[in-house]
Scaffold this active site. Sequence first.
Site, PDB file in Angstrom:
ATOM      1  N   TYR A   1     -31.931 -76.162  -8.012  1.00 23.69           N
ATOM      2  CA  TYR A   1     -31.634 -74.733  -7.900  1.00 23.69           C
ATOM      3  C   TYR A   1     -32.887 -73.909  -8.150  1.00 23.69           C
ATOM      4  CZ  TYR A   1     -31.588 -74.717 -13.030  1.00 23.69           C
ATOM      5  OH  TYR A   1     -31.935 -74.834 -14.352  1.00 23.69           O
ATOM      6  N   CYS A   2     -32.836 -72.662  -7.679  1.00 17.71           N
ATOM      7  CA  CYS A   2     -33.914 -71.694  -7.913  1.00 17.71           C
ATOM      8  C   CYS A   2     -33.288 -70.304  -7.918  1.00 17.71           C
ATOM      9  CB  CYS A   2     -35.013 -71.825  -6.856  1.00 17.71           C
ATOM     10  SG  CYS A   2     -34.431 -71.614  -5.168  1.00 17.71           S
ATOM     11  N   THR A   3     -34.093 -69.266  -7.894  1.00 21.71           N
ATOM     12  CA  THR A   3     -33.575 -67.905  -8.055  1.00 21.71           C
ATOM     13  C   THR A   3     -32.611 -67.508  -6.947  1.00 21.71           C
ATOM     14  OG1 THR A   3     -35.657 -67.298  -9.121  1.00 21.71           O
ATOM     15  CG2 THR A   3     -34.216 -65.501  -8.424  1.00 21.71           C
TER      16      THR A   3
ATOM     17  N   ILE B   1     -29.395 -68.971  -8.150  1.00 24.18           N
ATOM     18  CA  ILE B   1     -28.847 -68.482  -9.416  1.00 24.18           C
ATOM     19  C   ILE B   1     -28.189 -67.116  -9.232  1.00 24.18           C
ATOM     20  CG2 ILE B   1     -29.415 -67.849 -11.800  1.00 24.18           C
ATOM     21  CD1 ILE B   1     -31.967 -69.670 -11.393  1.00 24.18           C
TER      22      ILE B   1
END
Length: 309
Positions: free
Chosen positions: A183-185, A212
Amino acid sequence: MTDSLTHTSPFLVAALYHFVSVPRFADLQAPLQTLCEENGVKGTLLLAHEGINGTIAGPDAGIHAVLAFLRAQPEFSGLEHKESRASKMPFLRMKVKLKKEIVTMGVEDIDPNKVVGTYVAAKDWNTLISDPDTIVIDTRNDYETAIGTFRGALDPKTKSFREFPEWVRQNPGLHNKPKVAMYCTGGIRCEKATAFMKAEGFDEVYHLKGGILKYLEEVPQEESLWDGACFVFDERVSVEHGLKEGEHRLCHACRNPITAEETTSPLYEEGVSCSHCYHTRTEEDRLRYRQRQHQIALAKKRGQRHIGS
């Protein structure tokens, strides 16, 4: 997004990216820049052969006009975006930049248009990362993970996304479980990160669709496996559940997010230093930062915004 947040926060923020082949991407720069300026929209948009990436903010009508223009282009007809609100304009100016890549990992021949991991919706994310057969990896940088992350996630502690491939190659233990969840922003780094993982021989590779931000928007806080705040690359600095603006500030010397408590440290001086960077900067650096901070203060007195603030 709550109605109260909408009513008290006049600026609409749109985070977007789309991987697609755009042979004539440079032709979009000038009309896109003009359209944004005419509609009071600020932020940064990156254009490249491989697509578009960026975050913009402005009045609702202005953001909708820009999104409509983009989706009118055949390449971007399927463009998705994520919305949040800001109580003040989170960007100083509008920049439409031409780039070699819309997100840089530094590995040749990684093309998310050809191979990518399996998307997992926010509502299904908890089940995946709670599976004991899953390794969870945060693909963001250390200053981002410092203020928030998913429980049990591995933190590569990278300074930049370019360091991520080497971290993977130096950690053969990542192959010990059959599933990898990343996952990332907002999702864009995971497009390339999962494509890279597939190229490195990982079979079951998953990533959080919408990142996120989508998770914080859709998953109720009482069901959440997220701890802390999510760093964002604008003047809000961080957002929390429901995409409410967080309470972090930015140290303008090192660009690290800091808490209100950290501003009480004797090492903190607004615009000059904080506990993260005091011992890595020279006195000459701090003198230069103080001069800049003085100019910012003067600009505020005149009712202007200093370009370096």
